[in-house]
Design a protein around this motif. Sequence first.
Motif, PDB file in Angstrom:
ATOM      1  N   GLY A 130     -39.016  11.050 -15.303  1.00  0.00           N
ATOM      2  CA  GLY A 130     -39.755  11.943 -14.739  1.00  0.00           C
ATOM      3  C   GLY A 130     -38.863  12.865 -13.706  1.00  0.00           C
ATOM      4  O   GLY A 130     -37.676  13.144 -13.927  1.00  0.00           O
ATOM      5  N   ASP A 131     -39.457  12.861 -12.446  1.00  0.00           N
ATOM      6  CA  ASP A 131     -38.766  13.343 -11.382  1.00  0.00           C
ATOM      7  C   ASP A 131     -37.961  12.729 -10.142  1.00  0.00           C
ATOM      8  O   ASP A 131     -37.530  12.969  -9.439  1.00  0.00           O
ATOM      9  CB  ASP A 131     -39.798  13.917 -10.379  1.00  0.00           C
ATOM     10  CG  ASP A 131     -40.614  15.194 -10.894  1.00  0.00           C
ATOM     11  OD1 ASP A 131     -39.831  15.912 -11.892  1.00  0.00           O
ATOM     12  OD2 ASP A 131     -41.534  15.472 -10.714  1.00  0.00           O
ATOM     13  N   LEU A 132     -37.815  11.373 -10.757  1.00  0.00           N
ATOM     14  CA  LEU A 132     -37.103  10.037 -10.467  1.00  0.00           C
ATOM     15  C   LEU A 132     -35.694  10.258 -11.000  1.00  0.00           C
ATOM     16  O   LEU A 132     -35.530   9.849 -12.211  1.00  0.00           O
ATOM     17  CB  LEU A 132     -37.796   8.795 -10.443  1.00  0.00           C
ATOM     18  CG  LEU A 132     -37.218   7.759  -9.622  1.00  0.00           C
ATOM     19  CD1 LEU A 132     -37.384   7.779  -8.004  1.00  0.00           C
ATOM     20  CD2 LEU A 132     -37.986   6.364 -10.122  1.00  0.00           C
ATOM     21  N   THR A 133     -34.706  10.061  -9.925  1.00  0.00           N
ATOM     22  CA  THR A 133     -33.346   9.854 -10.495  1.00  0.00           C
ATOM     23  C   THR A 133     -32.486   8.703  -9.552  1.00  0.00           C
ATOM     24  O   THR A 133     -32.694   8.976  -8.440  1.00  0.00           O
ATOM     25  CB  THR A 133     -32.562  11.030 -10.625  1.00  0.00           C
ATOM     26  OG1 THR A 133     -33.069  12.148 -11.229  1.00  0.00           O
ATOM     27  CG2 THR A 133     -30.836  10.893 -10.857  1.00  0.00           C
ATOM     28  N   VAL A 162     -36.917   0.422 -13.266  1.00  0.00           N
ATOM     29  CA  VAL A 162     -36.551   1.702 -14.204  1.00  0.00           C
ATOM     30  C   VAL A 162     -35.669   1.324 -15.238  1.00  0.00           C
ATOM     31  O   VAL A 162     -35.798   1.604 -16.438  1.00  0.00           O
ATOM     32  CB  VAL A 162     -35.518   2.586 -13.087  1.00  0.00           C
ATOM     33  CG1 VAL A 162     -34.827   3.569 -13.953  1.00  0.00           C
ATOM     34  CG2 VAL A 162     -36.591   3.299 -12.192  1.00  0.00           C
ATOM     35  N   MET A 163     -34.777   0.206 -15.089  1.00  0.00           N
ATOM     36  CA  MET A 163     -33.727  -0.095 -16.019  1.00  0.00           C
ATOM     37  C   MET A 163     -34.690  -0.602 -17.007  1.00  0.00           C
ATOM     38  O   MET A 163     -34.251  -0.936 -18.341  1.00  0.00           O
ATOM     39  CB  MET A 163     -32.661  -0.865 -15.546  1.00  0.00           C
ATOM     40  CG  MET A 163     -31.925  -0.192 -14.539  1.00  0.00           C
ATOM     41  SD  MET A 163     -30.828   1.337 -15.374  1.00  0.00           S
ATOM     42  CE  MET A 163     -29.636   0.328 -16.281  1.00  0.00           C
ATOM     43  N   GLN A 164     -35.901  -1.265 -16.964  1.00  0.00           N
ATOM     44  CA  GLN A 164     -36.651  -1.914 -17.855  1.00  0.00           C
ATOM     45  C   GLN A 164     -37.884  -1.261 -18.082  1.00  0.00           C
ATOM     46  O   GLN A 164     -39.019  -1.662 -18.499  1.00  0.00           O
ATOM     47  CB  GLN A 164     -37.063  -3.405 -17.209  1.00  0.00           C
ATOM     48  CG  GLN A 164     -35.731  -4.157 -17.234  1.00  0.00           C
ATOM     49  CD  GLN A 164     -35.200  -4.672 -18.491  1.00  0.00           C
ATOM     50  OE1 GLN A 164     -36.027  -5.051 -19.500  1.00  0.00           O
ATOM     51  NE2 GLN A 164     -33.970  -4.834 -18.571  1.00  0.00           N
ATOM     52  N   ALA A 165     -38.021  -0.126 -18.098  1.00  0.00           N
ATOM     53  CA  ALA A 165     -38.823   1.150 -18.124  1.00  0.00           C
ATOM     54  C   ALA A 165     -39.734   0.677 -19.411  1.00  0.00           C
ATOM     55  O   ALA A 165     -39.097   0.652 -20.476  1.00  0.00           O
ATOM     56  CB  ALA A 165     -38.806   2.630 -18.127  1.00  0.00           C
ATOM     57  N   GLY A 166     -41.146   0.618 -19.220  1.00  0.00           N
ATOM     58  CA  GLY A 166     -41.819   0.461 -20.747  1.00  0.00           C
ATOM     59  C   GLY A 166     -42.083  -1.073 -20.679  1.00  0.00           C
ATOM     60  O   GLY A 166     -43.107  -1.353 -21.788  1.00  0.00           O
ATOM     61  N   GLU A 217     -43.729   3.439 -16.648  1.00  0.00           N
ATOM     62  CA  GLU A 217     -43.683   4.104 -18.012  1.00  0.00           C
ATOM     63  C   GLU A 217     -42.244   4.717 -18.127  1.00  0.00           C
ATOM     64  O   GLU A 217     -41.895   5.268 -17.452  1.00  0.00           O
ATOM     65  CB  GLU A 217     -44.975   4.968 -18.096  1.00  0.00           C
ATOM     66  CG  GLU A 217     -46.222   4.121 -18.164  1.00  0.00           C
ATOM     67  CD  GLU A 217     -46.761   3.470 -19.460  1.00  0.00           C
ATOM     68  OE1 GLU A 217     -45.681   3.324 -20.352  1.00  0.00           O
ATOM     69  OE2 GLU A 217     -47.553   2.716 -19.324  1.00  0.00           O
ATOM     70  N   LYS A 218     -41.869   4.844 -19.470  1.00  0.00           N
ATOM     71  CA  LYS A 218     -40.706   5.487 -19.717  1.00  0.00           C
ATOM     72  C   LYS A 218     -41.013   6.983 -19.639  1.00  0.00           C
ATOM     73  O   LYS A 218     -40.311   7.699 -19.284  1.00  0.00           O
ATOM     74  CB  LYS A 218     -40.233   5.305 -21.166  1.00  0.00           C
ATOM     75  CG  LYS A 218     -39.660   3.957 -21.466  1.00  0.00           C
ATOM     76  CD  LYS A 218     -39.237   3.909 -23.014  1.00  0.00           C
ATOM     77  CE  LYS A 218     -38.390   2.602 -22.914  1.00  0.00           C
ATOM     78  NZ  LYS A 218     -38.051   2.381 -24.497  1.00  0.00           N
ATOM     79  N   SER A 219     -42.205   7.503 -19.748  1.00  0.00           N
ATOM     80  CA  SER A 219     -42.606   8.962 -19.377  1.00  0.00           C
ATOM     81  C   SER A 219     -43.928   8.813 -18.593  1.00  0.00           C
ATOM     82  O   SER A 219     -44.980   9.036 -19.239  1.00  0.00           O
ATOM     83  CB  SER A 219     -42.791   9.777 -20.907  1.00  0.00           C
ATOM     84  OG  SER A 219     -42.046   9.534 -21.705  1.00  0.00           O
ATOM     85  N   PRO A 220     -43.717   8.727 -17.371  1.00  0.00           N
ATOM     86  CA  PRO A 220     -44.797   8.625 -16.479  1.00  0.00           C
ATOM     87  C   PRO A 220     -45.809   9.883 -16.434  1.00  0.00           C
ATOM     88  O   PRO A 220     -45.181  10.997 -16.447  1.00  0.00           O
ATOM     89  CB  PRO A 220     -44.048   8.357 -14.964  1.00  0.00           C
ATOM     90  CG  PRO A 220     -42.614   8.981 -15.118  1.00  0.00           C
ATOM     91  CD  PRO A 220     -42.365   8.651 -16.683  1.00  0.00           C
TER      92      PRO A 220
END
Length: 221
Positions: A130-133, A162-166, A217-220
């Motif tokens: 999303g908007d997070l990097t 983040v690295m384990q998103a989802g 989530e991978k696509s929040p």
Amino acid sequence: MRLLLVEDDQLLGQSMETSLSRCGYTVDWLQNGAGVLSALKMESFSCIILDLTLPDIDGLEVLAQLRKAKFQLPVLILTARDDIDDRVKGLDAGADDYLVKPFALEELMARLRVLIRRQSGYSDPLVSIGDLTLSMTEQSVTYQGEVVRLTHHEFKLLSSLVMQAGRVQSKEQLQQVLYGWDEGAGENAIEVHIHNLRKKLNGFPIKNIRGVGYLIEKSPQ
């Protein structure tokens, strides 16, 4: 990210543990090969740094055992054995990378970042949801185009999510990511860090799956 360091040299092990911790990793250190499988069966790690010349079991045998047991985490061999034959044997036995002592810390760090990114399915050093990097190289975070200043533990916690998103990670798993075998963590440390992350990343969803753990989530939405 949490590392398992398998190194019998006391001075080198202490130096690596200190240096890697300063670079944002949680490091658990074994000085022999016998405890590696038990550690992997009980807890989760992002990568193993494995010496080959151990006092009880040859490092290649340790590597063969963990691959036979179907552990898929990345293994970086770090050894004084610099013959081509040794490198080939190590890589053919299931190692993901091979670095010869003496080594530069900067090179070790770069190799670890690559292995951990690839294990999580990322090839770019910038990981975005999303908007997070996140920049794993710089250990920095931007959200909606603005730099967000996080504490050492907040960054490690956010990086793991983040690295384990989802995937849902339990409170116990996240405590291991932050503190490893250190017993000094407060009982509510994870809840406090999550609260602070939500406050600093106002609007970015870090979900609490009641009774299970935390999830990005991978696509929040």
